[in-house]
Design an enzyme around this catalytic site. Structure first.
Site, short mmCIF file in Angstrom:
data_model
loop_
_atom_site.label_atom_id
_atom_site.label_comp_id
_atom_site.label_asym_id
_atom_site.label_seq_id
_atom_site.Cartn_x
_atom_site.Cartn_y
_atom_site.Cartn_z
N GLN A 149 2.31 -4.66 21.80
CA GLN A 149 1.64 -3.70 23.00
C GLN A 149 1.52 -2.51 22.37
O GLN A 149 0.61 -1.78 22.73
CB GLN A 149 2.45 -3.73 24.20
CG GLN A 149 2.21 -5.27 24.97
CD GLN A 149 3.65 -5.79 24.48
OE1 GLN A 149 4.19 -6.13 23.56
NE2 GLN A 149 3.81 -6.96 25.80
N LYS A 205 9.87 -3.43 28.68
CA LYS A 205 9.84 -4.16 27.47
C LYS A 205 11.01 -4.32 26.60
O LYS A 205 11.76 -3.28 26.41
CB LYS A 205 8.61 -3.70 26.57
CG LYS A 205 8.14 -4.31 25.66
CD LYS A 205 8.00 -5.96 25.71
CE LYS A 205 7.09 -6.22 26.95
NZ LYS A 205 7.10 -7.72 27.42
N ASP A 245 9.45 -2.29 34.39
CA ASP A 245 9.06 -3.51 34.99
C ASP A 245 9.86 -3.80 36.42
O ASP A 245 9.36 -4.04 37.47
CB ASP A 245 9.20 -4.81 34.28
CG ASP A 245 7.97 -4.58 33.18
OD1 ASP A 245 8.38 -3.92 32.07
OD2 ASP A 245 7.00 -5.34 33.50
N ALA A 293 3.30 -3.68 34.57
CA ALA A 293 3.75 -3.91 35.98
C ALA A 293 2.68 -3.61 36.96
O ALA A 293 2.22 -4.27 37.59
CB ALA A 293 5.24 -3.34 36.23
O1 MRU Z 1 5.09 -7.94 28.99
P1 MRU Z 1 4.19 -6.75 29.34
O2 MRU Z 1 3.15 -6.31 28.19
O3 MRU Z 1 3.65 -7.17 30.71
O4 MRU Z 1 5.49 -5.55 29.64
C1 MRU Z 1 5.00 -4.28 29.91
C2 MRU Z 1 6.09 -3.10 29.97
O5 MRU Z 1 7.16 -3.43 29.62
C3 MRU Z 1 5.51 -2.00 30.37
O6 MRU Z 1 6.14 -0.92 29.96
C4 MRU Z 1 5.90 -1.94 32.09
O7 MRU Z 1 5.40 -2.94 32.78
C5 MRU Z 1 5.38 -0.73 32.60
S1 MRU Z 1 3.49 -0.41 32.63
C6 MRU Z 1 3.23 0.96 33.56
#
Ligand code: MRU
Length: 366
Positions: free
Chosen positions: A208, A260, A249, A60
């Site tokens: 990830q 996620k 997010d 995010a």
């Molecule tokens: O789909 P992504 O890889 O962008 O999802 C990211 C996440 O879910 C993270 O945990 C979230 O954005 C926090 S990042 C500090």
């Protein structure tokens, strides 16, 4: 333009930055990690949009910073000198970037903040507005570093040297400008000579956890163990986890936290085993306009990410149905605390999050 760099410690490489001389957004292409540290220098709006959509830049806060730099570059390229024409084209570029991904509120937060600069300065020449947009994009990026550091300091008060920590997805430096959110307490602890044993859920389907968190932590010298998502219960049952840290997010005003896919399952397991479950959230990720987690838009992504993307050959029959939501919501009752840059919020979250924003307003006045 793109270059490959040596991957000694990924913590020394900028996740997302602006190259003024080349008028480019510079990012690590996260789709190529951990195999290659490939740096992309993007100048075209369609390439910036695609980098966000394809998760070349992701997480995010990093999406927010990339969007701020992206919309500045779009504004810089607008030829019009008349405010109304400039603003119309700016809005078009803003709407285009905003369509890249729906869930992380930082994308809209950063773009709205950039638009506010345009609206607040309509009496100024367009070239001056462009200069102010440049400074705002730089400020958003620099703020992200301060915010993540503060989250790390608060998070560090919740753990002790030697603790086992489980995390899901990547909410580390690769998801922000520096330190990360959920991984910030670990990185800051390491700076202070502390040691943790970190378990990273691999985080299907885009991995990830395995590709990014494990790479980032291992690269920074942290004791890191990758587990498949379905091993988290066993690891908790073994008594190896003293705290869980995840990013998010979008957090609703009632404290429901969207992160996620798989995060809500981890939160349910944590409650079962009596392990504290902490959500790390910059205030830019808290959306007080959304009352309840059910109202957060959840991105659905293409089927091939589940059936074939990481396999040598397709792993599900052709034509089978696939459901691929990218995020889920951990209900507020599962969350031990929400760690922000203005302190640690605990239930009831409708009150504690309002208090966090009150502190933010106070800090802005000071
Ligand atoms: O789909 P992504 O890889 O962008 O999802 C990211 C996440 O879910 C993270 O945990 C979230 O954005 C926090 S990042 C500090």
């Amino acid at each position: 333009m793109s270059t490959d760099v040596k991957k000694d410690n990924i913590m020394n490489v900028d996740t997302v930055a602006m190259d003024d001389a080349r008028s480019a957004l510079v990012i690590i292409d996260q789709t190529r990690l951990p195999g290659e540290v490939h740096i992309l220098s993007l100048t075209e709006q369609k390439d910036i949009w695609e980098a966000i959509y394809l998760l070349k830049v992701r997480g995010a806060p990093a999406i927010g910073v990339a969007a701020a730099i992206g919309i500045y570059l779009a504004a810089k390229g607008i030829q019009a000198k008349e405010y109304d024409v400039f603003y119309a084209q700016f809005k078009q570029a803003k709407d285009y970037l905003a369509s890249a991904r729906p869930t992380a509120v930082n994308l809209f937060w950063a773009l709205d903040r950039m638009e506010q600069v345009v609206l607040d300065n309509k009496d100024k020449p367009v070239d001056e507005i462009k200069r102010l947009l440049h400074d705002e994009a730089v400020a958003i990026r620099e703020e992200d570093i301060r915010v993540c550091r503060a989250i790390g300091e608060y998070g560090l008060t919740l753990i002790k040297d030697g603790d086992g920590i489980l995390t899901h997805c990547n909410a580390g430096q690769l998801a922000t400008t520096k330190y990360g959110t959920a991984l910030a307490p670990i990185h800051l602890g390491v700076e202070k000579g502390m040691h943790f044993k970190v378990f990273t859920d691999e985080t299907r389907p885009l991995l990830q956890g395995a590709r990014l968190s494990a790479f980032e932590l291992h690269s920074n010298g942290v004791d890191t163990t990758v587990i498949c998502d379905n091993m988290a219960s066993q690891v908790m049952k073994n008594g190896w986890v003293q705290a869980i840290f995840v990013g998010c997010d979008r957090v609703a005003a009632n404290g429901d936290a969207c992160n996620k896919i798989g995060t809500s399952g981890v939160a349910i397991l944590a409650k079962h085993y009596g392990i504290p479950f902490y959500v790390c959230a910059p205030t830019s990720t808290i959306d007080m306009s959304i009352a309840h987690g059910d109202d957060i838009p959840i991105e659905e992504r293409p089927a091939h990410e589940v059936t074939e993307m990481w396999y040598k050959q397709r792993m599900a029959p052709e034509g089978v149905k696939v459901y691929n939501p990218a995020f889920d919501v951990a209900e507020n009752g599962l969350i031990t605390a929400i760690v922000t840059e203005f302190g640690i919020a605990r239930a009831p979250y409708d009150q504690s999050l309002r208090e966090i924003f009150r502190r933010k307003e106070e800090a802005a006045k000071a």
